[in-house]
Design an enzyme around this catalytic site. Sequence first.
Site, PDB file in Angstrom:
ATOM      1  N   LYS A   1     -19.854 -11.405 -15.631  1.00  0.00           N
ATOM      2  CA  LYS A   1     -20.182 -10.275 -16.500  1.00  0.00           C
ATOM      3  C   LYS A   1     -21.072 -10.736 -17.644  1.00  0.00           C
ATOM      4  CE  LYS A   1     -15.594  -8.218 -15.779  1.00  0.00           C
ATOM      5  NZ  LYS A   1     -14.270  -8.010 -16.388  1.00  0.00           N
TER       6      LYS A   1
ATOM      7  N   GLU B   1     -15.084 -15.170 -14.272  1.00  0.00           N
ATOM      8  CA  GLU B   1     -13.665 -14.841 -14.159  1.00  0.00           C
ATOM      9  C   GLU B   1     -13.224 -14.926 -12.708  1.00  0.00           C
ATOM     10  OE1 GLU B   1     -13.183 -10.875 -15.604  1.00  0.00           O
ATOM     11  OE2 GLU B   1     -14.363 -11.224 -17.414  1.00  0.00           O
TER      12      GLU B   1
ATOM     13  N   CYS C   1      16.693 -10.584  28.921  1.00  0.00           N
ATOM     14  CA  CYS C   1      17.756 -10.008  29.754  1.00  0.00           C
ATOM     15  C   CYS C   1      17.226  -9.313  31.005  1.00  0.00           C
ATOM     16  CB  CYS C   1      18.625  -9.054  28.945  1.00  0.00           C
ATOM     17  SG  CYS C   1      17.790  -7.502  28.489  1.00  0.00           S
TER      18      CYS C   1
ATOM     19  N   ARG D   1      -6.456   2.945  -9.995  1.00  0.00           N
ATOM     20  CA  ARG D   1      -7.900   3.197  -9.878  1.00  0.00           C
ATOM     21  C   ARG D   1      -8.193   4.501  -9.137  1.00  0.00           C
ATOM     22  NH1 ARG D   1     -11.179   1.221  -5.872  1.00  0.00           N
ATOM     23  NH2 ARG D   1     -13.358   0.812  -6.320  1.00  0.00           N
TER      24      ARG D   1
ATOM     25  N   LYS E   1     -11.555 -13.290  -9.481  1.00  0.00           N
ATOM     26  CA  LYS E   1     -11.379 -11.943  -8.923  1.00  0.00           C
ATOM     27  C   LYS E   1     -10.020 -11.931  -8.221  1.00  0.00           C
ATOM     28  CE  LYS E   1     -13.696  -8.405  -6.141  1.00  0.00           C
ATOM     29  NZ  LYS E   1     -12.538  -8.053  -5.295  1.00  0.00           N
TER      30      LYS E   1
ATOM     31  N   CYS F   1      21.659  -7.608  25.412  1.00  0.00           N
ATOM     32  CA  CYS F   1      20.496  -8.480  25.216  1.00  0.00           C
ATOM     33  C   CYS F   1      20.819  -9.475  24.098  1.00  0.00           C
ATOM     34  CB  CYS F   1      19.278  -7.638  24.864  1.00  0.00           C
ATOM     35  SG  CYS F   1      17.745  -8.567  24.746  1.00  0.00           S
TER      36      CYS F   1
ATOM     37  N   CYS G   1      12.207  -7.091  29.741  1.00  0.00           N
ATOM     38  CA  CYS G   1      12.647  -7.940  28.631  1.00  0.00           C
ATOM     39  C   CYS G   1      12.628  -9.401  29.080  1.00  0.00           C
ATOM     40  CB  CYS G   1      14.055  -7.544  28.189  1.00  0.00           C
ATOM     41  SG  CYS G   1      14.714  -8.615  26.896  1.00  0.00           S
TER      42      CYS G   1
ATOM     43  N   ASP H   1     -12.678  -7.870   4.476  1.00  0.00           N
ATOM     44  CA  ASP H   1     -13.530  -7.370   3.386  1.00  0.00           C
ATOM     45  C   ASP H   1     -15.002  -7.627   3.699  1.00  0.00           C
ATOM     46  OD1 ASP H   1     -11.376  -8.101   0.519  1.00  0.00           O
ATOM     47  OD2 ASP H   1     -11.254  -6.644   2.146  1.00  0.00           O
ATOM     48  N   ARG H   2     -15.295  -8.789   4.248  1.00  0.00           N
ATOM     49  CA  ARG H   2     -16.688  -9.130   4.547  1.00  0.00           C
ATOM     50  C   ARG H   2     -17.284  -8.163   5.570  1.00  0.00           C
ATOM     51  NH1 ARG H   2     -20.279 -13.385   4.357  1.00  0.00           N
ATOM     52  NH2 ARG H   2     -21.752 -13.493   6.080  1.00  0.00           N
ATOM     53  N   ASP H   3     -16.524  -7.878   6.632  1.00  0.00           N
ATOM     54  CA  ASP H   3     -17.033  -6.940   7.654  1.00  0.00           C
ATOM     55  C   ASP H   3     -17.262  -5.562   7.057  1.00  0.00           C
ATOM     56  OD1 ASP H   3     -15.064  -8.330  10.395  1.00  0.00           O
ATOM     57  OD2 ASP H   3     -16.994  -8.924   9.550  1.00  0.00           O
ATOM     58  N   PHE H   4     -16.354  -5.140   6.172  1.00  0.00           N
ATOM     59  CA  PHE H   4     -16.522  -3.843   5.515  1.00  0.00           C
ATOM     60  C   PHE H   4     -17.780  -3.846   4.651  1.00  0.00           C
ATOM     61  CE2 PHE H   4     -14.913   0.174   3.911  1.00  0.00           C
ATOM     62  CZ  PHE H   4     -15.524   0.275   2.666  1.00  0.00           C
TER      63      PHE H   4
ATOM     64  N   CYS I   1      13.300  -3.326  24.241  1.00  0.00           N
ATOM     65  CA  CYS I   1      14.346  -3.492  25.253  1.00  0.00           C
ATOM     66  C   CYS I   1      15.496  -2.555  24.880  1.00  0.00           C
ATOM     67  CB  CYS I   1      14.829  -4.941  25.273  1.00  0.00           C
ATOM     68  SG  CYS I   1      16.290  -5.188  26.287  1.00  0.00           S
TER      69      CYS I   1
ATOM     70  N   ASP J   1      -6.748 -10.852  -6.290  1.00  0.00           N
ATOM     71  CA  ASP J   1      -6.609  -9.981  -5.122  1.00  0.00           C
ATOM     72  C   ASP J   1      -5.321  -9.174  -5.240  1.00  0.00           C
ATOM     73  OD1 ASP J   1      -7.454  -8.890  -2.791  1.00  0.00           O
ATOM     74  OD2 ASP J   1      -6.795 -10.526  -1.511  1.00  0.00           O
TER      75      ASP J   1
ATOM     76  N   TYR K   1      -8.502  -8.020 -17.652  1.00  0.00           N
ATOM     77  CA  TYR K   1      -9.860  -8.566 -17.664  1.00  0.00           C
ATOM     78  C   TYR K   1     -10.909  -7.715 -18.376  1.00  0.00           C
ATOM     79  CZ  TYR K   1      -9.997  -5.475 -13.544  1.00  0.00           C
ATOM     80  OH  TYR K   1      -9.872  -4.402 -12.685  1.00  0.00           O
TER      81      TYR K   1
ATOM     82  N   SER L   1     -16.593   0.475  -8.907  1.00  0.00           N
ATOM     83  CA  SER L   1     -16.478  -0.783  -8.166  1.00  0.00           C
ATOM     84  C   SER L   1     -17.618  -1.706  -8.587  1.00  0.00           C
ATOM     85  CB  SER L   1     -16.540  -0.513  -6.661  1.00  0.00           C
ATOM     86  OG  SER L   1     -17.780   0.091  -6.330  1.00  0.00           O
ATOM     87  N   LEU L   2     -17.539  -2.962  -8.195  1.00  0.00           N
ATOM     88  CA  LEU L   2     -18.582  -3.935  -8.512  1.00  0.00           C
ATOM     89  C   LEU L   2     -19.470  -4.173  -7.304  1.00  0.00           C
ATOM     90  CD1 LEU L   2     -16.606  -6.696 -10.454  1.00  0.00           C
ATOM     91  CD2 LEU L   2     -18.112  -4.954 -11.415  1.00  0.00           C
TER      92      LEU L   2
ATOM     93  N   LYS M   1     -17.817 -13.140  -3.524  1.00  0.00           N
ATOM     94  CA  LYS M   1     -16.622 -13.216  -2.682  1.00  0.00           C
ATOM     95  C   LYS M   1     -16.616 -14.508  -1.876  1.00  0.00           C
ATOM     96  CE  LYS M   1     -15.199  -8.428  -2.284  1.00  0.00           C
ATOM     97  NZ  LYS M   1     -14.672  -7.418  -1.345  1.00  0.00           N
TER      98      LYS M   1
END
Length: 670
Positions: free
Chosen positions: A286, A111, A407, A134, A113, A428, A404, A31-34, A422, A115, A223, A80-81, A310
């Site tokens: 909020k 509150e 085997c 949503r 959040k 096997c 494998c 999420d952080r990278d996004f 395999c 997941d 919520y 979205s927030l 976050k």
Amino acid sequence: MDAAKQIENLRKELNRHNYNYYVLNAPEISDRDFDMMMKELEKLEHEHPELDDPYSPTHRVGSDINKAFEQHVHQRPMLSLGNTYSIAEVDDFLHRTRESLMGEEFSIVGEMKFDGTSISLTYRDGRLVRAVTRGDGERGDIVTDNVMTIKSVPLQLNGSGWPQEFEIRGEIVLPWKAFDRLNAEREFNEEPLFANPRNAAAGTLKMQNSAEVARRGLDAVFYYLLGDNLPCDNHYDNMMEARKWGFKVSSEMKLLHSIEEVDRFIEYWDTARKELPVATDGLVFKVNNLRQQLNLGYTAKSPRWAIAYKFQAERALTQLRFVSFEVGRTGVVTPVANLEPVLLSGTIVKRASLHNADIVRTLDIHEHDMLYVEKGGEIIPKITGVDTDSRLPDAKPVTFVTDCPICGTRLVRVEGEAAWMCPNKWGCPPQICGRIEHFVGRRMMNIEGIGEEIVVILYQNGWVNDIADLYDLHTHRTEIEALPGFGPRTADRMIDGIEASRQVPFERVMYALSIPFVGETVAKKLARSLGDIDSVMNAGVEALTAIDDIGPRIAESVQEYFNNPVNRDIIERLRRAGVQMSMPKRDDADSSDRLAGKSIVISGTFSKHSRDEYKDMIERHGGKNVSSISKKTDYLLAGENMGPAKLQKATSLNIPIIDEDTFLKMIEND
């Protein structure tokens, strides 16, 4: 790179990640990278307004719409927030809010959040009438039938004082205990594990089988209350009223009156959240007063009166000891990073799956590399990167095995997938033992006294080489009793468990056979639709795909399984051993052809029988259950609280709409 090209690349990447997250429920990045990628795009678009595009990801909310469900337009968009990973930015939000309110006093509601996956419920006259995901924020999927299976969702409100019609929003979550149980089942069945409870909740909510939804143990936390004539003029008191009506409102919700209280709230939950029974990935703040919320207003994609904070994902750096390659029941070979033990999110992590050859290659892992391991909201540890600066000079890259590891058979690539397997199914050992372990499992044949370790012992001693051999195990009773740690009582338990398994219903036998791509639900559909093992073995692809929820891939897998002489021989030996190979015969008085050739859609709730009982009646009288309305639908069996979109479509196509009394008269004896 010029700005136009940067913006184009970021939009493409964000759209791809949105699709992975909301549609496939298979995110590739954190999420952080996004969020960081999205902020970079917002910054570039702000600096270059001439490059603005209404279709940019910054102008929309990701979508989880599933075309198998009817859609409904939200009366009020589900935005979205805005979010941050910084306490300082939360404080800045509070300062901006004070300035926007011209110094007027205000309080904040803190509150959790949770997941999970967002949901909007509409109630009319105290009864649930619609549940919508949503979606893209403007419209979502109607999932009322599935939501009604969640015990924490009130179908009829308690007490009094609610508006005649209102909407309440919340999060559908899968508690840790239910998540662990579900993943343990999937691991046993060699199905892909859910990375986190969020993915599991989202995937479960979109299932077509509401009975399976009920079994998985979803929960719901609410919520936000919306509508005209709300009982109170502030958010916190409205939620306290909603709690009285029967809604599950988080006990962690707290009224805060200063920046210092907000900061303490963050600092406390940054650690304490790990003790909660459900996954959280942050906090939400909020403005409490509804009039102040209205005055603060909205941006194009989020309210100005709320912000999400976050939590940082927990991350550790540890050394790779070695990569092992493990063979599963279906033959798929999985690379596993064996690590120097490291403490992460309260547990010691020693191993992490690398999933497949493509991921090993993408990460470019070398021998004894220092690896970054993350959990965050994820219960399953995952390798997220390599510290190349600390790589040993002579370290060799980790390469995927070509043969494998057990085997020695040459591996083959699974068509259309990243997996290698395999092909030596009958020679096997892990595959042989895996199929036997699956067969004896609780939800399959439920043979008590035989677990993973005992299966290996039985195989190594040459007594059980396939599932049919179990029914000759009594001939080795003396030898079993003589094994170290065994004895008469252990042998009795095993033999009695095998004897009892002869009475296990045919639909569970189908699941126990380890047919590739045939899980529990598909096994039931095969058994109930075709009736006996001979019909299943002899069914062609066309006949198999005519069964609900069975596509070409599953049909071809079933046909390939039964075309194999080894499997047919095992089936015959199981039949001779007395294992159930057909569905129980029904009393002719309970069956007829009154609905022969008729396709019927069921919608709503009923008072005389359950939905599953009505589906069974339709099949017993020659009809076919279908999930969506089309020109080929013959009847819509309508109960209370049915979706308005289904009703509208049936009316527009002139499809007869019948109630349960009419249906019962249609199938009763003359």
